[in-house]
Motif scaffolding. Structure first.
Motif, PDB file in Angstrom:
ATOM      1  N   THR A 162       0.839  -1.194   0.000  1.00  0.00           N
ATOM      2  CA  THR A 162       0.000   0.000   0.000  1.00  0.00           C
ATOM      3  C   THR A 162       0.882   1.256   0.000  1.00  0.00           C
ATOM      4  O   THR A 162       2.049   1.204   0.414  1.00  0.00           O
ATOM      5  CB  THR A 162      -0.907   0.016   1.232  1.00  0.00           C
ATOM      6  N   LYS A 188      -2.132  -6.745  -1.400  1.00  0.00           N
ATOM      7  CA  LYS A 188      -0.958  -5.899  -1.171  1.00  0.00           C
ATOM      8  C   LYS A 188      -0.658  -5.849   0.328  1.00  0.00           C
ATOM      9  O   LYS A 188      -1.576  -5.874   1.164  1.00  0.00           O
ATOM     10  CB  LYS A 188      -1.189  -4.481  -1.697  1.00  0.00           C
ATOM     11  N   SER A 231      -0.146  -4.413   3.745  1.00  0.00           N
ATOM     12  CA  SER A 231      -0.638  -3.184   4.379  1.00  0.00           C
ATOM     13  C   SER A 231      -0.148  -2.996   5.797  1.00  0.00           C
ATOM     14  O   SER A 231      -0.333  -1.925   6.390  1.00  0.00           O
ATOM     15  CB  SER A 231      -2.171  -3.161   4.385  1.00  0.00           C
TER      16      SER A 231
END
Length: 334
Positions: free
Chosen positions: A232, A326, A328
């Protein structure tokens, strides 16, 4: 530290001093600088459930853009209920209140006593001892009836007061105040009310392992563009800060041979337009600090992999496939 000890005898004093100066920075040789960083949606400041891989609680977030939860107000003690006013005492000193003996029973007793004194008692026409005995019998009957009536009215008032105060076994009489184990109690459960459990597939776990390896490689190569594909924007900003800090120290963090040894799911959920999965992973890797100018190893062992256990959280848009995950958040373990 063993590498430093074996090389210290052959280094000049100036080089040794410079090496010691590097020690604070080199102690954080790992992706993310050894800090707990990132966001887990509304659960950012709630510890993820323990797993077999990470049986101890993960460290709380040190760097996060997620808003800190508002402190929960402490419960105020309930105000003491004022006792009900006691019935006024009988002016004549009787055992009952004015409510009954001051009314019907009092009137009857008064009439009987007055009649006795005036010669026209309740059993008027009879005199002497029979008149007195008759009066006493009437008084006894009135007293018994008054006592029964008083107890009946008092019982109704007591039952009504208990019902109004929430007594008895009525549904909803008690508020829920118990704490939970996984969500941090009633307050955490309320914060998570907008989320729902998420089921994962084997392809999701394969994606987590891929990101583990690819993100470490991109970080090692200082490839910010590649990191944007794997993490992120928040996490990329932290990685960029760490890379710039290493550059100021004249070193680069080289990571290679990343291998997942064990991993398991801590929790997965859907929240709004995003889906989250928190996974505990134990992995091996070669983790080195390299001097930027000379390419020599400053810290670490190129021949001996080290092991690390971390809790990683992945995020993707709701409904997307495994390739959309993704990184994070990364949390350290004890």
């Amino acid at each position: 530290m063993s590498t430093w000890t074996s090389n210290a005898k052959s280094l000049p004093a100036l080089a040794l001093a410079a090496l010691i100066a590097f020690a604070p920075a080199l102690a954080e040789a790992k992706m993310g600088g050894g800090a707990s960083s990132g966001s887990r949606g509304s659960r950012s400041f709630t510890a993820p459930p323990a797993t077999t891989t990470a049986p101890r609680p993960a460290a709380p977030m040190e760097r996060s853009v997620a808003p800190q939860p508002a402190p929960q107000p402490q419960a105020q003690p309930a105000a003491p209920q004022r006792p009900a006013a006691a019935p006024a005492a009988n002016p004549a000193g009787g055992a009952f209140g004015r409510g009954l003996l001051g009314g019907l029973a009092g009137g009857l007793l008064g009439a009987g006593l007055f009649g006795l004194l005036s010669g026209n008692g309740l059993m008027g026409g009879l005199g002497g001892l029979a008149s007195i005995i008759g009066l006493l019998v009437q008084i006894a009957i009135i007293v018994v009836l008054a006592r029964v009536a008083f107890q009946w009215f008092a019982g109704r008032r007591f039952a009504g007061a208990m019902g109004g105060a929430g007594g008895g076994s009525r549904p909803g009489a008690f508020a829920f105040t118990g704490g939970g184990t996984g969500l941090g109690g009633g307050a955490a459960a309320a914060r998570h009310a907008a989320s729902e459990p998420l089921s994962l597939r084997p392809e999701d776990f394969s994606s987590f392992e891929r990101v583990l390896s690819d993100a470490q490689s991109a970080y090692s190569q200082e490839d910010i563009g590649r990191l944007h594909d794997l993490a992120t924007p928040e996490m990329v900003s932290y990685f960029s800060d760490d890379i710039r800090a290493n550059a100021r120290e004249g070193v680069i963090n080289r990571i290679s041979e990343v291998k997942l040894l064990q991993g398991d799911l801590s929790e997965a959920w859907r929240e709004g337009q995003d889906e989250y999965a928190t996974v505990a992973m134990r992995f091996a890797l070669i983790d080195l600090f390299i001097d930027r100018a000379t390419g020599k190893i400053v810290s670490g062992d190129a021949s001996q992999p080290t092991q690390s256990t971390e809790v990683w959280t992945f995020r993707r848009p709701a409904g997307e496939g495994p390739e959309a995950w993704k990184l994070s958040a990364i949390q350290q373990t004890a």
